[in-house]
Design an enzyme around this catalytic site. Structure first.
Site, mmCIF file in Angstrom:
data_model
loop_
_atom_site.group_PDB
_atom_site.id
_atom_site.type_symbol
_atom_site.label_atom_id
_atom_site.label_comp_id
_atom_site.label_asym_id
_atom_site.label_seq_id
_atom_site.Cartn_x
_atom_site.Cartn_y
_atom_site.Cartn_z
ATOM 1 N N ASN A 42 -39.396 -53.926 -3.002
ATOM 2 C CA ASN A 42 -40.717 -53.958 -3.636
ATOM 3 C C ASN A 42 -40.933 -55.349 -4.213
ATOM 4 O O ASN A 42 -40.405 -55.706 -5.261
ATOM 5 C CB ASN A 42 -40.762 -52.887 -4.727
ATOM 6 C CG ASN A 42 -42.128 -52.804 -5.387
ATOM 7 O OD1 ASN A 42 -42.989 -53.673 -5.177
ATOM 8 N ND2 ASN A 42 -42.330 -51.771 -6.187
ATOM 9 N N ARG A 98 -42.727 -52.767 0.467
ATOM 10 C CA ARG A 98 -44.060 -52.585 -0.108
ATOM 11 C C ARG A 98 -44.901 -53.805 0.238
ATOM 12 O O ARG A 98 -44.473 -54.941 0.029
ATOM 13 C CB ARG A 98 -43.967 -52.450 -1.619
ATOM 14 C CG ARG A 98 -45.336 -52.396 -2.260
ATOM 15 C CD ARG A 98 -45.232 -52.458 -3.751
ATOM 16 N NE ARG A 98 -46.550 -52.512 -4.342
ATOM 17 C CZ ARG A 98 -46.842 -53.241 -5.402
ATOM 18 N NH1 ARG A 98 -45.914 -53.972 -5.982
ATOM 19 N NH2 ARG A 98 -48.051 -53.231 -5.883
ATOM 20 N N HIS A 135 -52.785 -50.100 -5.515
ATOM 21 C CA HIS A 135 -51.944 -49.104 -6.205
ATOM 22 C C HIS A 135 -51.881 -47.785 -5.437
ATOM 23 O O HIS A 135 -51.580 -46.746 -6.017
ATOM 24 C CB HIS A 135 -52.509 -48.740 -7.609
ATOM 25 C CG HIS A 135 -52.272 -49.764 -8.654
ATOM 26 N ND1 HIS A 135 -53.125 -49.920 -9.732
ATOM 27 C CD2 HIS A 135 -51.297 -50.671 -8.822
ATOM 28 C CE1 HIS A 135 -52.692 -50.885 -10.509
ATOM 29 N NE2 HIS A 135 -51.570 -51.371 -9.981
ATOM 30 N N ARG A 162 -56.035 -58.751 -16.883
ATOM 31 C CA ARG A 162 -57.211 -58.827 -15.997
ATOM 32 C C ARG A 162 -58.407 -58.125 -16.639
ATOM 33 O O ARG A 162 -58.237 -57.100 -17.295
ATOM 34 C CB ARG A 162 -56.898 -58.163 -14.652
ATOM 35 C CG ARG A 162 -56.195 -59.085 -13.678
ATOM 36 C CD ARG A 162 -55.729 -58.337 -12.444
ATOM 37 N NE ARG A 162 -54.328 -57.948 -12.543
ATOM 38 C CZ ARG A 162 -53.722 -57.107 -11.709
ATOM 39 N NH1 ARG A 162 -54.379 -56.571 -10.717
ATOM 40 N NH2 ARG A 162 -52.450 -56.834 -11.869
ATOM 41 N N GLU A 187 -42.762 -45.511 -7.243
ATOM 42 C CA GLU A 187 -43.246 -46.114 -6.004
ATOM 43 C C GLU A 187 -42.111 -46.278 -5.000
ATOM 44 O O GLU A 187 -42.304 -46.112 -3.800
ATOM 45 C CB GLU A 187 -43.872 -47.476 -6.294
ATOM 46 C CG GLU A 187 -45.217 -47.360 -6.988
ATOM 47 C CD GLU A 187 -45.772 -48.704 -7.399
ATOM 48 O OE1 GLU A 187 -46.763 -49.128 -6.814
ATOM 49 O OE2 GLU A 187 -45.189 -49.328 -8.314
#
Ligand code: ADP
Length: 605
Positions: free
Chosen positions: A7, A65, A154, A215, A363
């Protein structure tokens, strides 16, 4: 037998090794990686060190990923030249991620040349968003030229969290409407409607939507133009401001870490309080919006560092949602901090109409699962490919279905009279199904459609199936659904000789599908709920329909159903038939496309 997951983030690289029973064997994280290897550890060095650590395991598949796969990949994909090219193509859209993923993939391919490498994309889960959800209302020629549309990110986490929630609810995902909130340093919300992400808050880039650690999320684009006009900013400094100096960090002036803000807010810091309030308000706003786009919601799912750990943020977000049936158990919410071995916690009361579930995101496990799935499919298709020339699979008959309705006994009586019975007119190809003499009129806000045929036998739920063109005539907005998925669908008024019935839901555009007997499914190598693509042969125009749902039942006869709009698009004559096709639908049609192929990536969900 083990699956390695890599990842690759912008400044970190996580890895994990799972055995084939999903048990974690080992994992680790390299942080604060820098692009310039002279000043510290680079992504390449991190990969090399991971490879060394994993030599001891018998790695049979490697999952990578990949943040941006655009709209190209509906699911995880075996890494081949086409996949590598696509990752490269999307570097400008994901400059902080895709280049490092590419480097990691190449290093791993070199170290393990003989095992399948699989790309698992953050964008795939959102790649079936309806056009109305992914389209920005800008000049369409510019949008097409620069591929400006919403992609969403995501996806691995949203899909995983939705799956865990469905598991808890003991219902298949394709019967549920969920809102998943991944709240970490990056944050996004998704409307997961019957197993499909139909809306998500991140857009063309991971900047849109919710307030994040650094962000901004949603900002009026006009502001950016005005800031550029001041001369104080150029593109780079704006990028830096919106991606790295905004969000919780920018609002508070303290930190991007919610823990610090919660402490500061408790001490009376006004900016920290404002940051928390803006974050919660934005998330609540999206929940309301997604409940509305899906026409209802069965469960809310929180995940990510903030979603999993901040009881106070969850409570703030969930305030005043009682109107839509959300009832929170305050104690459960406070106690929900998820233990490492605890997959999820439920924080709603037993009588809450909407379940609220906190899911520990994983994940890496999701990537491992997808990798194993793709690797298994590859093995299977390699076997099938060797036999393929010998098997002649029959083509699939296609039926264009005109608009029609299925009614309950109660609705039928209201429309045709208490003593009336449906009058069979003609048997349909699906055993036991028949067209009736009776017809109804659909009354929409804009116009009427007369002569809509009733199909028998009567059912437990009212369902009216129309085509897209009918939507515009009636003036309604009907969702594309599988037959039977009517909850939260569009309302419609029906008129019959004996009366009028207002249905609050039941109007859908039926998704194209293929009915199959289990023997057919075995022959074609597919299962119930698989999605396949179908090449149409025999029409006046070559056409491939992607995203066709397989439906398997003892009582079904092999037949593909499409609606009139789709039939017109394919310029189908009366006796058209399709062939199962594993080729990528983006590829130009050539002879290969019409080969009968029973197993392939397109047949995997
Ligand atoms: P990423 O998106 O980088 O994977 P995570 O999902 O790990 O990030 O989320 C990290 C964020 O979670 C931290 O910045 C912090 O704001 C928040 N967080 C973690 N633990 C807590 C906690 N106990 N209380 C409040 N916020 C927390």
């Amino acid at each position: 037998m083990a699956t390695l997951v890599i990842n690759c983030g912008s400044s970190s690289l996580k890895y994990a090794v799972f055995d084939n029973k999903e048990a974690l064997i080992t994992s680790g994280k390299h942080e604060r990686l820098v692009v310039n290897p002279d000043t510290g550890e680079s992504h390449g060095e991190a990969v090399t060190s991971i490879l060394e650590k994993c030599r001891a395991y018998e790695i049979t598949g490697i999952g990578h990923r990949v943040v941006h796969g655009g709209d190209r990949f509906h699911q995880a994909n075996l890494i081949n030249d086409e996949v590598l090219a696509a990752i490269e193509e999307f570097i400008p859209a994901a400059p902080m991620h895709n280049p490092y993923s590419l480097a990691a993939i190449r290093a791993a391919q070199k170290a393990w040349p003989d095992v399948p490498h699989v790309a698992v994309f953050d964008t795939s889960f959102h790649s079936r968003m309806p056009r109305r959800a992914y389209t920005y209302a800008i000049d369409h020629t510019i949008a097409e030229k620069h591929n400006i549309r919403r992609f969403g990110f995501h996806g691995i986490s949203h899909q995983y969290a939705a799956g865990v929630a469905a598991g808890f609810l003991q219902r298949p995902m394709d019967e549920l409407r969920l809102i998943t909130l991944h709240l970490g340093n990056g944050a996004s919300a998704s409307a997961v409607e019957f197993g499909c992400s139909t809306e998500t808050s991140m857009g063309n880039t991971p900047l849109e939507g919710l307030v994040m650690g650094t962000r901004s999320g949603d900002v009026d684009a006009g502001v950016l133009m005005n800031l550029l006009r001041t001369g104080e900013f150029d593109v780079e400094s704006l990028d830096n401001m919106l991606n790295r100096k905004s969000g919780l960090a920018g609002l508070s002036g303290i930190s991007n870490d919610l823990r610090e803000l919660e402490t500061a807010a408790a001490d009376g810091n006004k900016q920290a309080r404002l940051a928390i309030n803006v974050f919660a308000h934005r998330a609540r706003k999206y929940i309301g919006a997604y409940a509305a786009t899906m026409g209802g919601v069965d469960a809310l799912v929180f995940t990510g560092g903030i979603g999993e750990n901040s009881a106070s943020m969850r409570a703030r977000i969930l305030q005043r949602l009682e109107f839509m049936g959300v009832m929170i158990d305050e104690d459960k919410n406070l106690d929900a901090s998820i233990q490492a071995d605890n997959q999820f916690a439920v924080i709603s009361t037993p009588n809450s109409r909407v379940d609220v579930i906190v899911v520990k995101t994983n994940e890496e496990l999701m990537i491992a699962r997808e990798t194993q799935k793709v690797a298994a499919a590859q093995k299977k298709s390699a076997v099938a490919a060797s036999a393929i020339d010998e098997i002649e699979l029959p083509p699939i008959p296609i039926a264009v279905s005109a608009r029609h309705c299925h009614l309950t006994a109660e609705t039928f009586a209201a429309l045709f009279g208490e003593d009336a019975e449906p009058t069979p007119l003609k048997d349909l190809s699906q055993p036991g199904q028949y067209a009736c003499e009776e017809k109804v009129t659909l009354i929409g806000p804009r116009n009427k459609l007369e002569g809509v045929r009733l199909l028998g036998p009567l059912r437990n739920v009212d369902q009216v199936e129309i085509a897209r063109t009918d939507e515009f005539r009636l003036g309604v907005d009907a969702p594309v659904r599988n037959s039977g998925q009517v909850s939260g669908s569009a309302p419609i008024t029906l008129e019959g000789p004996a009366g009028i019935v207002n249905l609050t839901e039941g109007l859908i555009c039926a998704r194209r599908h293929i009915h199959m007997h289990p023997d057919d499914a075995a022959l074609y190598g597919v299962q119930d709920k698989d999605e396949v693509s179908i090449a149409i042969v025999g029409g006046d125009r070559d056409l491939i329909f992607g995203d066709v749902l397989i439906r398997v039942k003892e009582s079904y006869k092999l037949e593909m159903h499409i609606d009139t709009d789709e039939g017109n698009a394919a310029e189908l004559g009366r006796a058209a038939s399709g062939e199962l096709n594993q080729s990528d639908i983006d590829e130009p049609a050539d002879d290969d496309i019409y080969r009968n192929v029973a197993i392939g990536k397109k047949l995997e969900l």
